[in-house]
Design an enzyme around this catalytic site. Structure first.
Site, PDB file in Angstrom:
ATOM      1  N   ASP A   1      -9.904 -11.216   4.499  1.00 24.02           N
ATOM      2  CA  ASP A   1      -8.837 -10.634   5.763  1.00 24.02           C
ATOM      3  C   ASP A   1      -9.458  -9.387   6.428  1.00 24.02           C
ATOM      4  O   ASP A   1     -10.492  -8.793   5.530  1.00 24.02           O
ATOM      5  CB  ASP A   1      -7.512 -10.400   5.173  1.00 24.02           C
TER       6      ASP A   1
ATOM      7  N   GLU B   1       1.434   2.275   2.512  1.00 23.35           N
ATOM      8  CA  GLU B   1       1.968   3.032   3.456  1.00 23.35           C
ATOM      9  C   GLU B   1       1.896   4.560   3.596  1.00 23.35           C
ATOM     10  O   GLU B   1       2.639   4.964   2.742  1.00 23.35           O
ATOM     11  CB  GLU B   1       2.928   2.339   4.167  1.00 23.35           C
TER      12      GLU B   1
ATOM     13  N   MET C   1      -9.942  -4.920  -5.475  1.00 24.26           N
ATOM     14  CA  MET C   1      -9.088  -4.391  -6.487  1.00 24.26           C
ATOM     15  C   MET C   1      -9.813  -4.435  -7.992  1.00 24.26           C
ATOM     16  O   MET C   1      -9.141  -4.002  -8.957  1.00 24.26           O
ATOM     17  CB  MET C   1      -7.566  -5.086  -6.558  1.00 24.26           C
ATOM     18  N   GLU C   2     -10.883  -4.921  -7.991  1.00 20.86           N
ATOM     19  CA  GLU C   2     -11.514  -4.955  -9.377  1.00 20.86           C
ATOM     20  C   GLU C   2     -13.040  -4.517  -9.742  1.00 20.86           C
ATOM     21  O   GLU C   2     -13.209  -4.016 -10.926  1.00 20.86           O
ATOM     22  CB  GLU C   2     -11.728  -6.632  -9.709  1.00 20.86           C
TER      23      GLU C   2
END
Length: 234
Positions: A204, A163, A180-181
């Site tokens: 998502d 954020e 993330m990989e």
């Protein structure tokens, strides 16, 4: 010889490995797609299986979440188990306007906010990219299977909760989805002289507040599984 993270013996793992982040997705693939699948690893709950698909040996193993985790598992597969190709089959958050839930994205390259490349002591910024041979084969395979895919840039980030969100700026630069990989996998493959490709399903769309359930992510994203398996056997 087993490693601290993998109980497999030499020869237990095929030359091509599919790597979902979720070990339960590895279990699902072994049970629903592979023939004569044998479990070779349960250390830390990171299931690994080897079986055959259309008669071709294929392994599937979880990678866990984040670049440190896939960095460990893919390094050991490449260096300790003589694996030649790793196809990540994971989930991602769609950030481009034209990317929607359950779309499949082939990661041509992976931007990153990670410091993973520092270990290589390069005099510049490294750009992690997929194996073109695997990318081309996966794209052709998707077409043959009638599965629409997007091809483009991913963002591999170390931060899940961030954020304010930096995703609008990445989307502005043409990034299709975030995960993330992939960047770490692409760097490990490059350093080892091996091949890697990331095939992700959009689970998502954070900028639109859209998402799927954990069960859907585990068992229903079969299009990317089929693309990866057919690519592995081509």
């Amino acid at each position: 010889m087993a490693t601290p993270h993998n109980a497999a013996a030499k020869g237990d793992i095929a030359k091509t490995v599919l790597m979902p982040g979720d070990p339960l997705r590895a279990k699902f693939i072994a049970e629903h797609f592979l023939e004569n699948a044998v479990c070779y690893n349960t250390v830390r709950g990171m299931y690994g299986y080897t079986g055959t698909y259309h008669g071709v040996p294929v392994s599937v193993q979880g990678s866990g979440m984040g670049m440190p985790s896939i960095g460990i598992y893919s390094y050991e597969l490449f260096h300790e188990y003589d694996v030649d190709r790793i196809l990540r089959i994971g989930t991602a958050g769609g950030v481009a306007d034209h990317i929607h839930l359950r779309d499949v994205v082939l990661g041509q390259a992976a931007c990153t906010d990670s410091n993973y490349a520092a270990q290589y002591h390069l005099a510049g910024t490294y750009a992690p990219i997929a194996s073109f041979a695997l990318l081309e084969q996966a794209y052709q395979t998707a077409g043959r299977l009638g599965i629409p895919v997007h091809v483009g840039n991913l963002l591999s980030t170390d931060v899940f909760y961030n954020e304010p969100s930096p995703l609008p700026q990445w989307a502005k630069m043409g990034v299709l989805a975030t995960e993330m990989e992939s960047a770490a996998l692409y760097m490990n493959a490059a350093a080892a002289g091996k091949e890697a490709l990331c095939i992700v399903t959009v689970s998502d769309c954070p900028l639109r507040g859209e998402s799927t359930t954990a069960e859907e992510r585990q068992t229903s994203f079969t299009d990317m599984m089929r693309i990866a398996l057919e690519t592995a056997c081509a």
